[in-house]
Write a protein that holds these residues in place. Structure first.
Motif, PDB file in Angstrom:
ATOM      1  N   MET A 199     -16.493   0.230   0.906  1.00  0.00           N
ATOM      2  CA  MET A 199     -15.372  -0.118   1.779  1.00  0.00           C
ATOM      3  C   MET A 199     -15.865  -0.077   3.216  1.00  0.00           C
ATOM      4  O   MET A 199     -16.483   0.885   3.647  1.00  0.00           O
ATOM      5  CB  MET A 199     -14.226   0.866   1.551  1.00  0.00           C
ATOM      6  N   LYS A 200     -15.535  -1.098   3.982  1.00  0.00           N
ATOM      7  CA  LYS A 200     -16.050  -1.222   5.335  1.00  0.00           C
ATOM      8  C   LYS A 200     -15.196  -0.511   6.370  1.00  0.00           C
ATOM      9  O   LYS A 200     -15.687  -0.176   7.428  1.00  0.00           O
ATOM     10  CB  LYS A 200     -16.145  -2.700   5.723  1.00  0.00           C
ATOM     11  N   GLY A 201     -13.932  -0.262   6.112  1.00  0.00           N
ATOM     12  CA  GLY A 201     -13.017   0.236   7.128  1.00  0.00           C
ATOM     13  C   GLY A 201     -12.979   1.738   7.266  1.00  0.00           C
ATOM     14  O   GLY A 201     -11.908   2.313   7.320  1.00  0.00           O
ATOM     15  N   HIS A 202     -14.137   2.392   7.289  1.00  0.00           N
ATOM     16  CA  HIS A 202     -14.127   3.840   7.476  1.00  0.00           C
ATOM     17  C   HIS A 202     -15.270   4.266   8.385  1.00  0.00           C
ATOM     18  O   HIS A 202     -16.290   3.617   8.482  1.00  0.00           O
ATOM     19  CB  HIS A 202     -14.198   4.574   6.139  1.00  0.00           C
ATOM     20  N   VAL A 203     -15.051   5.394   9.067  1.00  0.00           N
ATOM     21  CA  VAL A 203     -16.032   5.971   9.975  1.00  0.00           C
ATOM     22  C   VAL A 203     -16.015   7.474   9.746  1.00  0.00           C
ATOM     23  O   VAL A 203     -14.958   8.076   9.577  1.00  0.00           O
ATOM     24  CB  VAL A 203     -15.662   5.677  11.449  1.00  0.00           C
TER      25      VAL A 203
ATOM     26  N   ARG B   8      -7.551   0.712  -3.180  1.00  0.00           N
ATOM     27  CA  ARG B   8      -6.879   1.689  -2.321  1.00  0.00           C
ATOM     28  C   ARG B   8      -7.701   2.974  -2.310  1.00  0.00           C
ATOM     29  O   ARG B   8      -7.983   3.547  -3.365  1.00  0.00           O
ATOM     30  CB  ARG B   8      -5.478   1.970  -2.853  1.00  0.00           C
ATOM     31  N   PRO B   9      -8.070   3.465  -1.124  1.00  0.00           N
ATOM     32  CA  PRO B   9      -8.831   4.730  -1.049  1.00  0.00           C
ATOM     33  C   PRO B   9      -7.996   5.912  -1.545  1.00  0.00           C
ATOM     34  O   PRO B   9      -6.763   5.893  -1.521  1.00  0.00           O
ATOM     35  CB  PRO B   9      -9.132   4.881   0.439  1.00  0.00           C
ATOM     36  N   GLU B  10      -8.675   6.962  -1.965  1.00  0.00           N
ATOM     37  CA  GLU B  10      -7.995   8.158  -2.477  1.00  0.00           C
ATOM     38  C   GLU B  10      -7.134   8.808  -1.398  1.00  0.00           C
ATOM     39  O   GLU B  10      -6.050   9.317  -1.681  1.00  0.00           O
ATOM     40  CB  GLU B  10      -9.024   9.151  -2.999  1.00  0.00           C
ATOM     41  N   LEU B  11      -7.575   8.774  -0.151  1.00  0.00           N
ATOM     42  CA  LEU B  11      -6.802   9.348   0.952  1.00  0.00           C
ATOM     43  C   LEU B  11      -5.440   8.678   1.072  1.00  0.00           C
ATOM     44  O   LEU B  11      -4.423   9.342   1.257  1.00  0.00           O
ATOM     45  CB  LEU B  11      -7.580   9.220   2.262  1.00  0.00           C
ATOM     46  N   VAL B  12      -5.381   7.368   0.935  1.00  0.00           N
ATOM     47  CA  VAL B  12      -4.108   6.640   1.025  1.00  0.00           C
ATOM     48  C   VAL B  12      -3.212   7.007  -0.151  1.00  0.00           C
ATOM     49  O   VAL B  12      -2.002   7.205   0.003  1.00  0.00           O
ATOM     50  CB  VAL B  12      -4.354   5.114   1.096  1.00  0.00           C
ATOM     51  N   ARG B  13      -3.798   7.125  -1.349  1.00  0.00           N
ATOM     52  CA  ARG B  13      -3.007   7.503  -2.537  1.00  0.00           C
ATOM     53  C   ARG B  13      -2.399   8.890  -2.360  1.00  0.00           C
ATOM     54  O   ARG B  13      -1.207   9.098  -2.611  1.00  0.00           O
ATOM     55  CB  ARG B  13      -3.883   7.463  -3.783  1.00  0.00           C
ATOM     56  N   LEU B  14      -3.192   9.854  -1.914  1.00  0.00           N
ATOM     57  CA  LEU B  14      -2.682  11.216  -1.706  1.00  0.00           C
ATOM     58  C   LEU B  14      -1.607  11.247  -0.622  1.00  0.00           C
ATOM     59  O   LEU B  14      -0.608  11.958  -0.744  1.00  0.00           O
ATOM     60  CB  LEU B  14      -3.818  12.163  -1.351  1.00  0.00           C
ATOM     61  N   TYR B  15      -1.814  10.480   0.427  1.00  0.00           N
ATOM     62  CA  TYR B  15      -0.821  10.409   1.505  1.00  0.00           C
ATOM     63  C   TYR B  15       0.498   9.855   0.982  1.00  0.00           C
ATOM     64  O   TYR B  15       1.567  10.405   1.242  1.00  0.00           O
ATOM     65  CB  TYR B  15      -1.352   9.542   2.647  1.00  0.00           C
ATOM     66  N   ASN B  16       0.442   8.764   0.225  1.00  0.00           N
ATOM     67  CA  ASN B  16       1.667   8.159  -0.313  1.00  0.00           C
ATOM     68  C   ASN B  16       2.381   9.099  -1.279  1.00  0.00           C
ATOM     69  O   ASN B  16       3.617   9.158  -1.296  1.00  0.00           O
ATOM     70  CB  ASN B  16       1.360   6.835  -1.007  1.00  0.00           C
ATOM     71  N   ASN B  17       1.631   9.834  -2.093  1.00  0.00           N
ATOM     72  CA  ASN B  17       2.257  10.790  -3.012  1.00  0.00           C
ATOM     73  C   ASN B  17       2.970  11.899  -2.253  1.00  0.00           C
ATOM     74  O   ASN B  17       4.030  12.364  -2.663  1.00  0.00           O
ATOM     75  CB  ASN B  17       1.218  11.401  -3.951  1.00  0.00           C
ATOM     76  N   GLY B  18       2.405  12.342  -1.136  1.00  0.00           N
ATOM     77  CA  GLY B  18       3.013  13.411  -0.360  1.00  0.00           C
ATOM     78  C   GLY B  18       4.170  12.959   0.512  1.00  0.00           C
ATOM     79  O   GLY B  18       4.976  13.769   0.960  1.00  0.00           O
ATOM     80  N   MET B  19       4.270  11.676   0.764  1.00  0.00           N
ATOM     81  CA  MET B  19       5.312  11.166   1.661  1.00  0.00           C
ATOM     82  C   MET B  19       6.691  11.085   1.011  1.00  0.00           C
ATOM     83  O   MET B  19       7.682  10.911   1.703  1.00  0.00           O
ATOM     84  CB  MET B  19       4.939   9.779   2.184  1.00  0.00           C
ATOM     85  N   VAL B  20       6.778  11.208  -0.294  1.00  0.00           N
ATOM     86  CA  VAL B  20       8.073  11.082  -0.966  1.00  0.00           C
ATOM     87  C   VAL B  20       9.053  12.122  -0.438  1.00  0.00           C
ATOM     88  O   VAL B  20      10.175  11.803  -0.058  1.00  0.00           O
ATOM     89  CB  VAL B  20       7.907  11.203  -2.497  1.00  0.00           C
ATOM     90  N   GLY B  21       8.650  13.381  -0.386  1.00  0.00           N
ATOM     91  CA  GLY B  21       9.519  14.441   0.116  1.00  0.00           C
ATOM     92  C   GLY B  21       9.788  14.304   1.606  1.00  0.00           C
ATOM     93  O   GLY B  21      10.884  14.600   2.077  1.00  0.00           O
TER      94      GLY B  21
ATOM     95  N   LEU C  32      -5.781   6.355   8.978  1.00  0.00           N
ATOM     96  CA  LEU C  32      -5.630   7.749   8.568  1.00  0.00           C
ATOM     97  C   LEU C  32      -6.917   8.507   8.870  1.00  0.00           C
ATOM     98  O   LEU C  32      -8.007   7.948   8.750  1.00  0.00           O
ATOM     99  CB  LEU C  32      -5.347   7.843   7.066  1.00  0.00           C
ATOM    100  N   ALA C  33      -6.785   9.766   9.253  1.00  0.00           N
ATOM    101  CA  ALA C  33      -7.936  10.629   9.468  1.00  0.00           C
ATOM    102  C   ALA C  33      -7.766  11.863   8.596  1.00  0.00           C
ATOM    103  O   ALA C  33      -6.651  12.361   8.424  1.00  0.00           O
ATOM    104  CB  ALA C  33      -8.038  11.038  10.936  1.00  0.00           C
ATOM    105  N   SER C  34      -8.859  12.351   8.042  1.00  0.00           N
ATOM    106  CA  SER C  34      -8.763  13.505   7.162  1.00  0.00           C
ATOM    107  C   SER C  34     -10.050  14.303   7.197  1.00  0.00           C
ATOM    108  O   SER C  34     -11.140  13.753   7.333  1.00  0.00           O
ATOM    109  CB  SER C  34      -8.497  13.052   5.727  1.00  0.00           C
ATOM    110  N   ASN C  35      -9.902  15.617   7.035  1.00  0.00           N
ATOM    111  CA  ASN C  35     -11.065  16.470   6.824  1.00  0.00           C
ATOM    112  C   ASN C  35     -11.034  17.014   5.400  1.00  0.00           C
ATOM    113  O   ASN C  35     -11.799  17.877   5.038  1.00  0.00           O
ATOM    114  CB  ASN C  35     -11.112  17.610   7.838  1.00  0.00           C
TER     115      ASN C  35
ATOM    116  N   ASN D  48     -12.243   8.462  -4.887  1.00  0.00           N
ATOM    117  CA  ASN D  48     -12.097   7.569  -6.036  1.00  0.00           C
ATOM    118  C   ASN D  48     -11.060   6.511  -5.704  1.00  0.00           C
ATOM    119  O   ASN D  48      -9.879   6.817  -5.583  1.00  0.00           O
ATOM    120  CB  ASN D  48     -11.662   8.348  -7.279  1.00  0.00           C
ATOM    121  N   GLN D  49     -11.504   5.279  -5.585  1.00  0.00           N
ATOM    122  CA  GLN D  49     -10.582   4.190  -5.271  1.00  0.00           C
ATOM    123  C   GLN D  49      -9.862   3.747  -6.534  1.00  0.00           C
ATOM    124  O   GLN D  49     -10.418   3.807  -7.632  1.00  0.00           O
ATOM    125  CB  GLN D  49     -11.323   3.003  -4.664  1.00  0.00           C
ATOM    126  N   ASP D  50      -8.620   3.333  -6.367  1.00  0.00           N
ATOM    127  CA  ASP D  50      -7.883   2.733  -7.471  1.00  0.00           C
ATOM    128  C   ASP D  50      -7.337   1.385  -7.011  1.00  0.00           C
ATOM    129  O   ASP D  50      -7.510   1.000  -5.861  1.00  0.00           O
ATOM    130  CB  ASP D  50      -6.767   3.657  -7.972  1.00  0.00           C
TER     131      ASP D  50
END
Length: 181
Positions: A1-5, A53-66, A25-28, A34-36
């Motif tokens: 994936m090209k869109g990361h630094v 979809r990067p794993e960071l985006v998946r985790l973010y979307n799962n946490g945004m429901v609440g 998104l930024a994350s430590n 694992n992309q899906d």
């Protein structure tokens, strides 16, 4: 994936993922990981396409429901305050969050289900907030037991009752825990 630094020590990763709009998104914690595959509507081709979809985006979307539900509930009956002091605005925002988050109203609803309280007796959000406000206002104040209206007719002489210190009676919402049995 090209869109990361990543930074030089590989502690922090910044990802730009193109959904309907660009999402940065930024994350430590996790990076691309694992992309899906996810399905998105493509306006140009007028059909669904699958994109990685990067794993960071998946985790973010799962946490945004609440978070989305909390934001919605806070916006229904927001406490507005006209003040330039950010501290007051933060205090009232924290109060709004405490009233609607899982710490209060949603927990109250779950407790009512567990106790088999009929749904007609369960308070909606507005009435729940009113009860909390009343309890906070009356906190520390005794409930008066003064009788209202005209005195009862009867004996001509007043009854002499011994003077006793005022008993402090509280509603269950504001009664100290040591008094509830």
């Amino acid at each position: 994936m090209k869109g990361h630094v990543t930074n030089s020590t590989k502690d922090v990763v910044v990802i730009k993922w193109m959904d309907n709009k660009g999402v940065v998104l930024a994350s430590n914690f996790v990076g691309i990981g694992n992309q899906d595959e996810v399905r998105r509507w493509n306006e140009v081709s007028k059909k669904y396409v699958t994109i990685p979809r990067p794993e960071l985006v998946r985790l973010y979307n799962n946490g945004m429901v609440g978070v989305d539900k909390t934001d919605h509930l806070v916006s229904l009956y927001r406490i507005f305050i006209r003040s330039k002091k950010w501290t007051l605005r933060m205090i009232f925002h924290a109060l709004n969050l405490a009233l609607v988050s899982t710490n209060s109203w949603l927990e109250y609803q779950e407790d009512c289900k567990i106790c088999n309280i009929p749904s007609t007796d369960v308070l909606d959000l507005l009435h729940f907030r009113q009860r909390v406000a009343e309890a906070l206002i009356k906190m520390g104040q005794p409930i008066s037991s003064k009788k209202r209206g005209r005195p009862a007719s009867g004996g001509s002489s007043p009854v002499n009752l011994p003077i006793t210190p005022k008993q402090h009676r509280f509603r269950n919402e504001i009664r100290p825990a040591s008094e509830i049995q």
